[in-house]
Motif scaffolding. Sequence first.
Motif, short mmCIF file in Angstrom:
data_model
loop_
_atom_site.label_atom_id
_atom_site.label_comp_id
_atom_site.label_asym_id
_atom_site.label_seq_id
_atom_site.Cartn_x
_atom_site.Cartn_y
_atom_site.Cartn_z
N LYS A 69 0.72 -1.36 0.06
CA LYS A 69 -0.15 0.23 0.69
C LYS A 69 1.34 2.00 -0.52
CE LYS A 69 -4.36 2.55 2.40
NZ LYS A 69 -4.62 2.11 3.83
N GLU A 70 2.04 1.34 0.82
CA GLU A 70 2.99 2.27 1.11
C GLU A 70 3.18 2.58 -0.19
OE1 GLU A 70 6.29 4.07 3.62
OE2 GLU A 70 5.80 1.74 4.11
N PHE A 71 4.03 1.36 -1.12
CA PHE A 71 4.19 1.37 -2.47
C PHE A 71 3.60 2.37 -3.75
CE2 PHE A 71 5.68 0.21 -6.45
CZ PHE A 71 6.68 0.50 -7.41
N VAL A 72 2.01 1.27 -3.22
CA VAL A 72 1.33 2.34 -4.29
C VAL A 72 1.15 3.42 -4.57
CG1 VAL A 72 -1.30 2.34 -4.92
CG2 VAL A 72 0.26 -0.23 -4.76
N LYS A 73 0.94 3.65 -2.67
CA LYS A 73 0.70 5.40 -2.76
C LYS A 73 2.10 6.60 -3.14
CE LYS A 73 -3.36 5.27 -0.03
NZ LYS A 73 -4.85 6.41 -0.23
N ASP A 74 2.77 6.32 -2.49
CA ASP A 74 4.27 7.23 -2.60
C ASP A 74 4.58 7.21 -4.56
OD1 ASP A 74 4.50 7.30 -0.02
OD2 ASP A 74 6.28 5.77 0.50
N TYR A 129 -1.15 8.59 5.31
CA TYR A 129 -1.11 9.33 3.83
C TYR A 129 -2.16 10.47 4.25
CZ TYR A 129 1.71 5.13 2.80
OH TYR A 129 2.12 3.94 2.27
N TRP A 130 -3.09 11.20 4.11
CA TRP A 130 -3.92 11.93 4.44
C TRP A 130 -3.78 12.62 5.43
CZ3 TRP A 130 -7.27 14.62 2.22
CH2 TRP A 130 -8.23 15.01 2.92
N LEU A 131 -2.98 12.74 6.68
CA LEU A 131 -1.79 13.98 6.27
C LEU A 131 -1.09 14.76 5.21
CD1 LEU A 131 -0.21 16.09 9.11
CD2 LEU A 131 0.79 13.88 9.19
N GLN A 132 -0.31 14.03 4.72
CA GLN A 132 1.03 13.67 3.76
C GLN A 132 -0.53 14.69 2.71
OE1 GLN A 132 2.83 9.80 2.92
NE2 GLN A 132 4.47 10.48 4.23
N GLU A 133 -1.22 14.17 2.10
CA GLU A 133 -2.23 14.49 0.92
C GLU A 133 -2.39 16.07 1.07
OE1 GLU A 133 -3.20 15.06 -2.61
OE2 GLU A 133 -1.73 13.02 -1.91
N ARG A 134 -2.86 16.18 2.70
CA ARG A 134 -3.24 17.81 3.30
C ARG A 134 -1.88 18.11 2.85
NH1 ARG A 134 -5.82 17.19 8.61
NH2 ARG A 134 -4.43 14.85 8.53
N MET A 135 -1.10 17.96 3.72
CA MET A 135 0.31 19.25 3.26
C MET A 135 1.06 19.27 1.46
SD MET A 135 2.42 17.96 6.41
CE MET A 135 4.05 18.57 5.84
N HIS A 136 0.71 17.92 0.91
CA HIS A 136 0.75 18.35 -0.60
C HIS A 136 -0.43 19.36 -1.29
CE1 HIS A 136 1.62 17.50 -4.58
NE2 HIS A 136 0.34 17.18 -5.06
#
Length: 153
Positions: A69-74, A129-136
Amino acid sequence: IRVGPIWDALAEAVNPDGDSSSVFIYDVSCADYKDICKEAGILTYPTIRYYVKGTEHDYSGGLSFETLKEFVKDNLETKCDIHNIDGTCQDKEKRYAIKWMEKTAKEVSNEIERLKSMKQKSMTLDLKYWLQERMHILSQLVNVKTNLDVKEL
């Protein structure tokens, strides 16, 4: 490790509602589709391949659900682009981006700092991931707002 159930869970996690995910997870049973597997040069189970802009790559990372899942997201998912919200953002991301578009550059910068302070805290993978997406999303907004402020001077 039994990869089949992990793969099925990954497909569900990546695109739970069948909505606008930029990643599609498929499996092919070589027992049922020997010709396809032979043509593709698949000799071992599991063989995981992924495609980026039409170019095939062999996956050689870990096989745990979290690692996949981390690979897909990143590496595979298209990130939300505030310049193309309808084409790149899922509903939750759209709502968040629209909410923050109405804020000042200072408010957006303050929120980025608040989120940065949360990065080291313990949280589930989905929250991370939601934290990272919000920062993005916010970093795109602060760049746009800062450029607008400079142009207005």
